[in-house]
Design an enzyme around this catalytic site. Structure first.
Site, PDB file in Angstrom:
ATOM      1  N   CYS A 165      -2.148  -2.726   7.551  1.00  0.00           N
ATOM      2  CA  CYS A 165      -2.006  -3.650   6.425  1.00  0.00           C
ATOM      3  C   CYS A 165      -0.701  -4.441   6.431  1.00  0.00           C
ATOM      4  CB  CYS A 165      -2.230  -2.897   5.120  1.00  0.00           C
ATOM      5  SG  CYS A 165      -3.975  -2.398   4.980  1.00  0.00           S
ATOM      6  N   ASP A 195       0.797  -1.244   0.000  1.00  0.00           N
ATOM      7  CA  ASP A 195       0.000   0.000   0.000  1.00  0.00           C
ATOM      8  C   ASP A 195       0.827   1.291   0.000  1.00  0.00           C
ATOM      9  OD1 ASP A 195      -1.912  -1.953   0.202  1.00  0.00           O
ATOM     10  OD2 ASP A 195      -2.854  -1.189   2.016  1.00  0.00           O
ATOM     11  N   LYS A 243      -6.855  -5.013  -3.303  1.00  0.00           N
ATOM     12  CA  LYS A 243      -7.603  -5.522  -2.149  1.00  0.00           C
ATOM     13  C   LYS A 243      -8.558  -4.456  -1.638  1.00  0.00           C
ATOM     14  CE  LYS A 243      -4.066  -4.157   1.184  1.00  0.00           C
ATOM     15  NZ  LYS A 243      -4.873  -3.158   1.890  1.00  0.00           N
ATOM     16  N   HIS A 263     -10.679   6.868   1.263  1.00  0.00           N
ATOM     17  CA  HIS A 263      -9.262   6.793   0.849  1.00  0.00           C
ATOM     18  C   HIS A 263      -9.107   5.726  -0.226  1.00  0.00           C
ATOM     19  CE1 HIS A 263      -9.668   3.564   3.788  1.00  0.00           C
ATOM     20  NE2 HIS A 263      -8.670   2.964   3.166  1.00  0.00           N
TER      21      HIS A 263
HETATM   22  C1  VGL Z   1      -4.834   0.687   5.633  1.00  0.00           C
HETATM   23  C2  VGL Z   1      -6.471   1.546   7.002  1.00  0.00           C
HETATM   24  C3  VGL Z   1      -7.405   1.422   6.004  1.00  0.00           C
HETATM   25  C4  VGL Z   1      -3.406   0.302   5.453  1.00  0.00           C
HETATM   26  C5  VGL Z   1      -5.766   0.533   4.624  1.00  0.00           C
HETATM   27  O1  VGL Z   1      -2.936   0.232   4.289  1.00  0.00           O
HETATM   28  O2  VGL Z   1      -2.712   0.042   6.471  1.00  0.00           O
HETATM   29  N1  VGL Z   1      -5.199   1.171   6.817  1.00  0.00           N
HETATM   30  N2  VGL Z   1      -7.035   0.912   4.812  1.00  0.00           N
HETATM   31 ZN    ZN Z   2      -8.402   0.919   3.160  1.00  0.00          ZN
END
Ligand code: VGL
Ligand code: ZN
Length: 201
Positions: A151, A8, A106, A81
């Site tokens: 994540c 991510d 994902k 987001h």
């Molecule tokens: C994430 C919160 C919501 C992450 C993704 O990538 O850690 N955290 N969506």
């Molecule tokens: Zn997310």
């Protein structure tokens, strides 16, 4: 075979993004240095539809940070987001994306979140990451990215659970740290599960 998994590393998790991780941008140069050491590099993208149920905006009366029950599992509510096809979901500027062999998307099901790159939070569906790695005879996985306490943590926990020899490279990770101690707790939990947490590069 060993692969590097970049979790991510997207605009919305960088300073200035919708769900900024403090110093999230610091992981970009680390990723760019590390990719040279791996023959296979995989990346995950948080890739939500605009009506994703992890968004506080979808739950009138609730606010960002609240934890609700979503189909029987606790769900923390986030700002909108990483909406599919938006700037926030793009890889961080300067990330060596030409070195990424495969991207796993994902969080695409509006009804369930997916912190792990392997399964949704309800473990109902696999993303295809495991199959992709197994086809290429990957047994060892080095993980870095955002965010340590979400994540990265859940991806690493699933990776060891699936039998991959799993390392988390902390130099290339930053956490949300909603509560002080969240990252330390994530590190403890990963180590207890058998993840090798490497603190220096
Ligand atoms: C994430 C919160 C919501 C992450 C993704 O990538 O850690 N955290 N969506
Ligand atoms: Zn997310």
């Amino acid at each position: 075979m060993r692969a590097l998994l970049l979790v991510d590393i997207q605009n919305d998790f960088l300073p200035g993004g919708a769900l900024p991780v403090p110093q999230g941008d610091a992981v970009v140069p680390v990723a760019n240095r590390l990719v040279a050491d791996y023959s296979i590099v995989v990346a995950t993208k948080d890739w939500h539809p605009p009506n994703h149920k992890s968004f506080a905006s979808q739950h009138p009366g609730h606010k960002v940070g609240d934890v609700i029950d979503l189909d029987g599992i606790p769900q923390r509510l986030w700002p909108d987001h990483c909406v599919q096809h938006t700037w926030g979901a793009e890889f961080a500027p300067g990330l060596a994306t030409e070195r990424i062999d495969h991207v796993v998307y994902k969080g695409t099901d509006p009804n369930v979140d997916s912190y792990s790159g392997f399964f949704d939070n309800a473990r109902r569906r696999a993303t295809g990451l495991e199959a992709w790695l197994r086809e290429r005879k990957i047994e060892m996985l080095d993980i870095m990215g955002l965010a340590t306490d979400y994540c990265v943590q859940f991806t690493a926990l699933d990776a060891v659970d699936l039998g991959f020899a799993t390392r988390v490279l902390l130099e290339g990770c930053r956490g949300v740290e909603l509560q002080p101690g969240d990252c330390a707790a994530a590190i403890d939990r990963m180590q207890a599960a058998g993840v090798v947490v490497v603190s220096t590069g």
